[in-house]
Design a protein around this motif. Structure first.
Motif, PDB file in Angstrom:
ATOM      1  N   ALA A   1       0.775  -1.142  -0.035  1.00  0.00           N
ATOM      2  CA  ALA A   1      -0.078   0.108  -0.043  1.00  0.00           C
ATOM      3  C   ALA A   1       0.828   1.446   0.089  1.00  0.00           C
ATOM      4  CB  ALA A   1      -0.909  -0.178   1.079  1.00  0.00           C
ATOM      5  N   PRO A   2       0.447   2.189  -0.746  1.00  0.00           N
ATOM      6  CA  PRO A   2       1.480   3.304  -0.919  1.00  0.00           C
ATOM      7  C   PRO A   2       1.067   4.325   0.310  1.00  0.00           C
ATOM      8  CG  PRO A   2      -0.499   3.731  -2.414  1.00  0.00           C
ATOM      9  CD  PRO A   2      -0.443   2.281  -1.849  1.00  0.00           C
ATOM     10  N   ARG A   3       2.207   5.088   0.274  1.00  0.00           N
ATOM     11  CA  ARG A   3       2.191   6.056   1.697  1.00  0.00           C
ATOM     12  C   ARG A   3       1.153   7.308   1.323  1.00  0.00           C
ATOM     13  NH1 ARG A   3       5.643   7.254   5.642  1.00  0.00           N
ATOM     14  NH2 ARG A   3       7.192   6.136   4.701  1.00  0.00           N
ATOM     15  N   PRO A   4       0.329   7.582   2.337  1.00  0.00           N
ATOM     16  CA  PRO A   4      -0.789   8.628   1.973  1.00  0.00           C
ATOM     17  C   PRO A   4      -0.035   9.977   1.758  1.00  0.00           C
ATOM     18  CG  PRO A   4      -1.434   7.265   3.830  1.00  0.00           C
ATOM     19  CD  PRO A   4      -0.115   6.868   3.510  1.00  0.00           C
ATOM     20  N   VAL A   5      -0.594  10.577   0.668  1.00  0.00           N
ATOM     21  CA  VAL A   5       0.015  12.088   0.262  1.00  0.00           C
ATOM     22  C   VAL A   5      -1.171  13.144   0.310  1.00  0.00           C
ATOM     23  CG1 VAL A   5       1.097  13.611  -1.423  1.00  0.00           C
ATOM     24  CG2 VAL A   5       1.978  10.818  -0.996  1.00  0.00           C
ATOM     25  N   PHE A   6      -0.905  14.086   1.015  1.00  0.00           N
ATOM     26  CA  PHE A   6      -1.815  15.185   0.724  1.00  0.00           C
ATOM     27  C   PHE A   6      -1.032  16.211  -0.075  1.00  0.00           C
ATOM     28  CE2 PHE A   6      -3.688  19.175   1.344  1.00  0.00           C
ATOM     29  CZ  PHE A   6      -5.135  19.052   1.514  1.00  0.00           C
ATOM     30  N   ASP A   7      -1.563  16.584  -1.289  1.00  0.00           N
ATOM     31  CA  ASP A   7      -0.652  17.219  -2.324  1.00  0.00           C
ATOM     32  C   ASP A   7      -1.285  18.723  -2.461  1.00  0.00           C
ATOM     33  OD1 ASP A   7       0.792  17.701  -4.624  1.00  0.00           O
ATOM     34  OD2 ASP A   7      -0.957  17.610  -5.874  1.00  0.00           O
ATOM     35  N   GLY A   8      -0.176  19.713  -2.492  1.00  0.00           N
ATOM     36  CA  GLY A   8      -0.801  21.113  -2.184  1.00  0.00           C
ATOM     37  C   GLY A   8      -1.613  21.817  -3.426  1.00  0.00           C
TER      38      GLY A   8
ATOM     39  N   LEU B   1      -8.843   8.511 -10.544  1.00  0.00           N
ATOM     40  CA  LEU B   1      -8.987   7.818  -9.370  1.00  0.00           C
ATOM     41  C   LEU B   1      -8.050   6.557  -9.252  1.00  0.00           C
ATOM     42  CD1 LEU B   1     -10.493   7.604  -6.592  1.00  0.00           C
ATOM     43  CD2 LEU B   1     -12.342   6.003  -7.992  1.00  0.00           C
ATOM     44  N   ALA B   2      -7.851   5.992 -10.373  1.00  0.00           N
ATOM     45  CA  ALA B   2      -7.131   5.017 -10.258  1.00  0.00           C
ATOM     46  C   ALA B   2      -5.359   5.218 -10.013  1.00  0.00           C
ATOM     47  CB  ALA B   2      -7.037   4.077 -11.595  1.00  0.00           C
ATOM     48  N   ARG B   3      -5.087   6.216 -10.688  1.00  0.00           N
ATOM     49  CA  ARG B   3      -3.657   7.000 -10.453  1.00  0.00           C
ATOM     50  C   ARG B   3      -3.647   7.122  -8.950  1.00  0.00           C
ATOM     51  NH1 ARG B   3      -0.784   9.992 -15.211  1.00  0.00           N
ATOM     52  NH2 ARG B   3      -1.319   8.390 -16.855  1.00  0.00           N
ATOM     53  N   CYS B   4      -4.343   7.941  -8.485  1.00  0.00           N
ATOM     54  CA  CYS B   4      -4.551   8.555  -6.965  1.00  0.00           C
ATOM     55  C   CYS B   4      -4.086   7.261  -6.080  1.00  0.00           C
ATOM     56  CB  CYS B   4      -5.534   9.172  -6.722  1.00  0.00           C
ATOM     57  SG  CYS B   4      -5.841  10.942  -7.637  1.00  0.00           S
ATOM     58  N   ARG B   5      -5.129   6.086  -6.275  1.00  0.00           N
ATOM     59  CA  ARG B   5      -5.181   5.018  -5.363  1.00  0.00           C
ATOM     60  C   ARG B   5      -3.682   4.269  -5.613  1.00  0.00           C
ATOM     61  NH1 ARG B   5     -11.540   3.135  -5.783  1.00  0.00           N
ATOM     62  NH2 ARG B   5     -12.141   4.852  -4.171  1.00  0.00           N
ATOM     63  N   ALA B   6      -3.268   4.421  -6.858  1.00  0.00           N
ATOM     64  CA  ALA B   6      -2.052   3.762  -7.124  1.00  0.00           C
ATOM     65  C   ALA B   6      -0.799   4.265  -6.376  1.00  0.00           C
ATOM     66  CB  ALA B   6      -1.535   3.727  -8.611  1.00  0.00           C
ATOM     67  N   GLY B   7      -0.737   5.617  -6.442  1.00  0.00           N
ATOM     68  CA  GLY B   7       0.404   6.392  -5.949  1.00  0.00           C
ATOM     69  C   GLY B   7       0.170   6.792  -4.394  1.00  0.00           C
ATOM     70  N   GLY B   8      -1.162   6.778  -4.044  1.00  0.00           N
ATOM     71  CA  GLY B   8      -1.237   7.126  -2.748  1.00  0.00           C
ATOM     72  C   GLY B   8      -1.783   8.497  -2.274  1.00  0.00           C
ATOM     73  N   MET B   9      -2.194   9.212  -3.191  1.00  0.00           N
ATOM     74  CA  MET B   9      -2.916  10.685  -3.134  1.00  0.00           C
ATOM     75  C   MET B   9      -4.111  10.456  -2.739  1.00  0.00           C
ATOM     76  SD  MET B   9      -3.345  13.467  -5.881  1.00  0.00           S
ATOM     77  CE  MET B   9      -4.463  14.856  -5.613  1.00  0.00           C
ATOM     78  N   ALA B  10      -4.017  10.833  -1.289  1.00  0.00           N
ATOM     79  CA  ALA B  10      -5.218  10.763  -0.394  1.00  0.00           C
ATOM     80  C   ALA B  10      -6.056  11.821  -0.017  1.00  0.00           C
ATOM     81  CB  ALA B  10      -4.835   9.972   0.961  1.00  0.00           C
TER      82      ALA B  10
ATOM     83  N   ILE C   1       6.238  15.522   5.509  1.00  0.00           N
ATOM     84  CA  ILE C   1       6.240  16.016   4.346  1.00  0.00           C
ATOM     85  C   ILE C   1       5.033  15.404   3.255  1.00  0.00           C
ATOM     86  CG2 ILE C   1       7.479  16.281   1.980  1.00  0.00           C
ATOM     87  CD1 ILE C   1      10.382  16.326   3.477  1.00  0.00           C
ATOM     88  N   CYS C   2       4.780  14.248   3.491  1.00  0.00           N
ATOM     89  CA  CYS C   2       3.635  13.811   2.765  1.00  0.00           C
ATOM     90  C   CYS C   2       2.229  14.022   3.380  1.00  0.00           C
ATOM     91  CB  CYS C   2       3.938  12.114   2.533  1.00  0.00           C
ATOM     92  SG  CYS C   2       5.142  11.597   1.556  1.00  0.00           S
ATOM     93  N   TRP C   3       2.314  14.068   4.282  1.00  0.00           N
ATOM     94  CA  TRP C   3       0.901  14.279   5.119  1.00  0.00           C
ATOM     95  C   TRP C   3       0.395  15.399   6.238  1.00  0.00           C
ATOM     96  CZ3 TRP C   3      -3.654  12.558   3.123  1.00  0.00           C
ATOM     97  CH2 TRP C   3      -4.824  12.547   3.928  1.00  0.00           C
ATOM     98  N   GLU C   4       1.586  15.084   7.264  1.00  0.00           N
ATOM     99  CA  GLU C   4       1.262  15.548   8.414  1.00  0.00           C
ATOM    100  C   GLU C   4       1.477  17.173   8.601  1.00  0.00           C
ATOM    101  OE1 GLU C   4       3.941  13.651  11.141  1.00  0.00           O
ATOM    102  OE2 GLU C   4       2.935  11.885  10.919  1.00  0.00           O
ATOM    103  N   ASN C   5       2.262  17.837   7.603  1.00  0.00           N
ATOM    104  CA  ASN C   5       2.436  19.097   7.514  1.00  0.00           C
ATOM    105  C   ASN C   5       1.402  19.842   7.156  1.00  0.00           C
ATOM    106  OD1 ASN C   5       4.682  19.075   9.117  1.00  0.00           O
ATOM    107  ND2 ASN C   5       6.177  19.249   7.343  1.00  0.00           N
ATOM    108  N   TRP C   6       0.867  19.064   5.982  1.00  0.00           N
ATOM    109  CA  TRP C   6      -0.434  19.880   5.337  1.00  0.00           C
ATOM    110  C   TRP C   6      -1.459  19.931   6.236  1.00  0.00           C
ATOM    111  CZ3 TRP C   6      -0.090  23.720   2.809  1.00  0.00           C
ATOM    112  CH2 TRP C   6       0.762  23.905   1.199  1.00  0.00           C
ATOM    113  N   LEU C   7      -1.582  18.690   6.980  1.00  0.00           N
ATOM    114  CA  LEU C   7      -2.920  18.810   7.730  1.00  0.00           C
ATOM    115  C   LEU C   7      -2.858  19.529   8.816  1.00  0.00           C
ATOM    116  CD1 LEU C   7      -5.430  16.971   7.411  1.00  0.00           C
ATOM    117  CD2 LEU C   7      -3.639  16.609   5.822  1.00  0.00           C
ATOM    118  N   GLY C   8      -1.558  19.796   9.469  1.00  0.00           N
ATOM    119  CA  GLY C   8      -1.550  20.444  10.429  1.00  0.00           C
ATOM    120  C   GLY C   8      -1.721  22.165  10.329  1.00  0.00           C
ATOM    121  N   LEU C   9      -1.315  22.441   9.021  1.00  0.00           N
ATOM    122  CA  LEU C   9      -1.730  23.780   8.606  1.00  0.00           C
ATOM    123  C   LEU C   9      -3.056  23.988   8.276  1.00  0.00           C
ATOM    124  CD1 LEU C   9      -1.822  25.806   5.915  1.00  0.00           C
ATOM    125  CD2 LEU C   9      -0.154  26.648   7.613  1.00  0.00           C
ATOM    126  N   VAL C  10      -3.776  23.148   7.800  1.00  0.00           N
ATOM    127  CA  VAL C  10      -5.187  23.142   7.480  1.00  0.00           C
ATOM    128  C   VAL C  10      -5.834  23.322   8.807  1.00  0.00           C
ATOM    129  CG1 VAL C  10      -7.236  21.919   6.624  1.00  0.00           C
ATOM    130  CG2 VAL C  10      -5.252  22.139   5.416  1.00  0.00           C
TER     131      VAL C  10
END
Length: 361
Positions: A19-26, A55-64, A347-356
């Motif tokens: 399973a790919p690492r979850p990513v929040f993309d800016g 959708l398929a690309r996001c799930r394959a790469g972990g873009m959550a 870098i992948c998730w926590e910093n954006w979620l904290g900022l939001v």
């Protein structure tokens, strides 16, 4: 945002891949391309499409999760940022801007309504986390260039009610709120004047409403105006490091230091012309160059101030990265550069979620 036709994507991970690492993309420009294709329901996202994101690309790469941009193209050509001084972009008419902005916002609303199992329109960090837990993408609506908003800011209230939680006052063209930084190389970002009085009112009203201000396409004078007016963290959703690539679109160390002082975040743009020291639009750009920019950002901003802001569907990315399915390639480049797992997570998730959570809710 500088739309390009991307090169062929690398193959997606197979069904037996971990399973790919979850990513929040800016930043991404999916909505622009769905609108241009006349796809008012977002069908292409669910069923597959050319470009960087479906959708398929996001799930394959972990873009959550991520900021989904609304950007209204003008009646002009697009910049070639690697070829010296591009043409100036004429102002965008407000009537066209309103019509197209509402159309793109409508696409995102319809997508989230039709398939909440796949994508959800989120207005808080808790909603993004809930979407991720349910296996859906948490989409935060972003406006890239505020031409759809009049000087009395009435449209801002309407868009906020529709779910808007992030706004770049300008794209790289002038409007009633200020001056955007042009696509120049080599050049610094100190080009033109700052925010207008209407722009200063817009920033203050966004602070009141809990709408994040994105500095990515502002010139340097506008950057410092926002820093003086707003008491919120300073944010650039999709920018790179000027010290490594002297593009006007990139942030100087002085700007990065100001973002650090305010506890802000910078999402790294994957556009090759903003990564490469020569500013060339060459897809044969090694992924380790992204890690070099990330390392510089960590050095100036600290581990809590660095994130990803791909500009997918709006940029020419390294061929080895391609679209959303290639996010694990970026993560591998971080690990190869010596980034520990805790930093990669931030870098992948926590910093954006904290900022939001701190700015939006």
């Amino acid at each position: 945002m500088a739309p390009d036709v991307p090169p062929p994507a690398p193959p997606a991970p197979g069904p037996d891949s971990p399973a790919p690492r979850p990513v929040f993309d800016g930043h991404n420009d999916l909505l622009l391309h769905l609108w241009q294709a006349g796809d008012a329901t977002g069908r292409g996202f669910f069923e597959g499409r050319a470009g960087h994101i479906d959708l398929a690309r996001c799930r394959a790469g972990g873009m959550a999760g991520g900021f989904f941009a609304i950007w209204v193209p003008g009646q002009h050509g697009l910049p070639d940022a690697g070829a010296g001084l591009p043409p100036a972009f004429p102002p965008l008419g407000p009537d066209r801007a309103r019509v197209v902005t509402l159309a793109m916002a409508g696409i995102l609303v319809r997508m989230a309504r039709a398939r909440p199992d796949a994508i959800r329109l989120c207005t808080t960090a808790a909603q993004v986390e809930a979407a991720r837990a349910a296996g859906a993408i948490g989409a935060v609506m972003h406006l890239e260039g505020a031409e759809a908003i009049g000087p009395d800011l009435a449209e801002l209230e309407v868009l906020h009610a529709a779910g808007l939680r992030s706004i770049g006052p300008v794209w790289s063209r002038d409007n009633i709120f200020g001056q955007g930084v042009p696509f120049r190389f080599p050049s610094g970002p100190d080009i033109g004047g700052g925010l207008t009085e209407a722009g200063k009112r817009l920033v203050a009203e966004c602070d009141r409403l809990g709408i994040m201000i994105d500095l990515s396409h502002l010139n340097e004078a506008g950057f410092w105006d926002v820093a003086a007016i707003s008491d919120r963290p300073l944010v650039a959703t999709h920018s790179c490091v000027h010290a490594l690539c002297p593009s006007a679109r990139n942030l100087t160390d002085r700007q990065l230091d100001a973002i650090a002082e305010r506890g802000g975040v910078v999402g790294l743009n994957f556009a090759v012309q903003f990564l490469r020291p020569d500013g060339a639009r060459d897809p044969d750009t090694a992924p380790d160059l992204l890690a070099r920019h990330l390392a510089h950002l960590v050095d100036r901003l600290g581990e809590g101030g660095v994130a990803l802001g791909s500009d997918y569907d709006g940029a020419l990315t390294p061929r080895a990265v391609g679209g959303a399915e290639g996010l694990p390639v970026v993560i591998a480049a971080m690990r190869a550069a010596g980034f520990g797992e805790a930093l990669v997570n931030r870098i992948c998730w926590e910093n954006w979620l904290g900022l939001v959570r701190r700015v939006i809710g």
